[in-house]
Write a protein that holds these residues in place. Structure first.
Motif, PDB file in Angstrom:
ATOM      1  N   VAL A   1      33.727  32.376-114.433  1.00  0.00           N
ATOM      2  CA  VAL A   1      33.164  31.352-113.558  1.00  0.00           C
ATOM      3  C   VAL A   1      33.385  31.654-112.076  1.00  0.00           C
ATOM      4  N   HIS A   2      34.573  32.102-111.723  1.00  0.00           N
ATOM      5  CA  HIS A   2      34.949  32.275-110.321  1.00  0.00           C
ATOM      6  C   HIS A   2      35.465  33.682-110.035  1.00  0.00           C
ATOM      7  N   PRO A   3      35.125  34.201-108.848  1.00  0.00           N
ATOM      8  CA  PRO A   3      35.721  35.483-108.450  1.00  0.00           C
ATOM      9  C   PRO A   3      37.213  35.305-108.146  1.00  0.00           C
ATOM     10  N   ALA A   4      37.938  36.396-108.180  1.00  0.00           N
ATOM     11  CA  ALA A   4      39.390  36.363-107.955  1.00  0.00           C
ATOM     12  C   ALA A   4      39.741  35.745-106.602  1.00  0.00           C
ATOM     13  N   ARG A   5      38.931  35.983-105.584  1.00  0.00           N
ATOM     14  CA  ARG A   5      39.246  35.430-104.248  1.00  0.00           C
ATOM     15  C   ARG A   5      39.162  33.907-104.234  1.00  0.00           C
ATOM     16  N   THR A   6      38.272  33.328-105.029  1.00  0.00           N
ATOM     17  CA  THR A   6      38.181  31.868-105.116  1.00  0.00           C
ATOM     18  C   THR A   6      39.425  31.313-105.789  1.00  0.00           C
ATOM     19  N   VAL A   7      39.871  31.968-106.827  1.00  0.00           N
ATOM     20  CA  VAL A   7      41.088  31.542-107.520  1.00  0.00           C
ATOM     21  C   VAL A   7      42.277  31.628-106.570  1.00  0.00           C
ATOM     22  N   ALA A   8      42.391  32.736-105.858  1.00  0.00           N
ATOM     23  CA  ALA A   8      43.500  32.905-104.915  1.00  0.00           C
ATOM     24  C   ALA A   8      43.477  31.822-103.838  1.00  0.00           C
ATOM     25  N   ARG A   9      42.292  31.513-103.342  1.00  0.00           N
ATOM     26  CA  ARG A   9      42.153  30.471-102.325  1.00  0.00           C
ATOM     27  C   ARG A   9      42.584  29.115-102.878  1.00  0.00           C
ATOM     28  N   CYS A  10      42.195  28.803-104.096  1.00  0.00           N
ATOM     29  CA  CYS A  10      42.577  27.520-104.701  1.00  0.00           C
ATOM     30  C   CYS A  10      44.086  27.429-104.913  1.00  0.00           C
ATOM     31  N   VAL A  11      44.710  28.518-105.306  1.00  0.00           N
ATOM     32  CA  VAL A  11      46.166  28.514-105.487  1.00  0.00           C
ATOM     33  C   VAL A  11      46.846  28.284-104.141  1.00  0.00           C
ATOM     34  N   THR A  12      46.365  28.951-103.096  1.00  0.00           N
ATOM     35  CA  THR A  12      46.941  28.782-101.761  1.00  0.00           C
ATOM     36  C   THR A  12      46.778  27.351-101.267  1.00  0.00           C
ATOM     37  N   VAL A  13      45.592  26.807-101.436  1.00  0.00           N
ATOM     38  CA  VAL A  13      45.340  25.428-101.008  1.00  0.00           C
ATOM     39  C   VAL A  13      46.205  24.458-101.807  1.00  0.00           C
ATOM     40  N   ALA A  14      46.315  24.688-103.098  1.00  0.00           N
ATOM     41  CA  ALA A  14      47.144  23.816-103.940  1.00  0.00           C
ATOM     42  C   ALA A  14      48.611  23.890-103.524  1.00  0.00           C
ATOM     43  N   LEU A  15      49.077  25.069-103.191  1.00  0.00           N
ATOM     44  CA  LEU A  15      50.463  25.239-102.749  1.00  0.00           C
ATOM     45  C   LEU A  15      50.723  24.460-101.470  1.00  0.00           C
ATOM     46  N   HIS A  16      49.856  24.618-100.493  1.00  0.00           N
ATOM     47  CA  HIS A  16      50.039  23.910 -99.226  1.00  0.00           C
ATOM     48  C   HIS A  16      49.884  22.397 -99.403  1.00  0.00           C
ATOM     49  N   GLY A  17      48.928  22.004-100.218  1.00  0.00           N
ATOM     50  CA  GLY A  17      48.732  20.576-100.470  1.00  0.00           C
ATOM     51  C   GLY A  17      49.934  19.956-101.156  1.00  0.00           C
ATOM     52  N   ALA A  18      50.463  20.637-102.136  1.00  0.00           N
ATOM     53  CA  ALA A  18      51.639  20.120-102.849  1.00  0.00           C
ATOM     54  C   ALA A  18      52.822  19.982-101.900  1.00  0.00           C
ATOM     55  N   ARG A  19      53.019  20.970-101.048  1.00  0.00           N
ATOM     56  CA  ARG A  19      54.119  20.904-100.077  1.00  0.00           C
ATOM     57  C   ARG A  19      53.918  19.773 -99.087  1.00  0.00           C
ATOM     58  N   ASP A  20      52.695  19.650 -98.558  1.00  0.00           N
ATOM     59  CA  ASP A  20      52.421  18.659 -97.517  1.00  0.00           C
ATOM     60  C   ASP A  20      52.394  17.232 -98.047  1.00  0.00           C
ATOM     61  N   VAL A  21      51.778  17.026 -99.189  1.00  0.00           N
ATOM     62  CA  VAL A  21      51.567  15.675 -99.704  1.00  0.00           C
ATOM     63  C   VAL A  21      52.726  15.197-100.568  1.00  0.00           C
ATOM     64  N   ILE A  22      53.194  16.059-101.445  1.00  0.00           N
ATOM     65  CA  ILE A  22      54.201  15.644-102.418  1.00  0.00           C
ATOM     66  C   ILE A  22      55.599  16.096-102.019  1.00  0.00           C
ATOM     67  N   GLY A  23      55.673  17.163-101.215  1.00  0.00           N
ATOM     68  CA  GLY A  23      56.974  17.687-100.825  1.00  0.00           C
ATOM     69  C   GLY A  23      57.589  18.589-101.881  1.00  0.00           C
ATOM     70  N   SER A  24      56.755  19.077-102.775  1.00  0.00           N
ATOM     71  CA  SER A  24      57.227  19.946-103.852  1.00  0.00           C
ATOM     72  C   SER A  24      56.276  21.119-103.972  1.00  0.00           C
TER      73      SER A  24
END
Length: 75
Positions: free
Chosen positions: A22-45
């Motif tokens: 479904v998705h190229p590797a760069r899209t997956v990498a981008r989603c992981v990066t965004v999820a990491l930053h979002g989790a840190r910023d919003v949840i603190g974990s």
């Protein structure tokens, strides 16, 4: 590579395999990066399991959007 980086790379690898059709590797990498930053910023974990869960949801939504945008056969 630190153990934390290794864990996120493992998350990326699992998701790349899961969404390879479904998705190229760069899209997956981008989603992981965004999820990491979002989790840190919003949840603190930044637990890898949480990051994986968030990234997987993002990738599923993107897959639905891509499917809706693709031309339908016979229409």
């Amino acid at each position: 590579m630190t153990s934390d980086q290794q864990e996120y790379e493992e998350v990326s690898e699992r998701l790349r395999k899961e969404f390879a059709a479904v998705h190229p590797a760069r899209t997956v990498a981008r989603c992981v990066t965004v999820a990491l930053h979002g989790a840190r910023d919003v949840i603190g974990s930044d637990e890898p399991e949480l990051v994986e869960k968030i990234a997987r949801r993002h990738l599923r939504v993107l897959a639905v959007v891509a499917a809706e945008r693709s031309p339908r056969i016979g229409t």
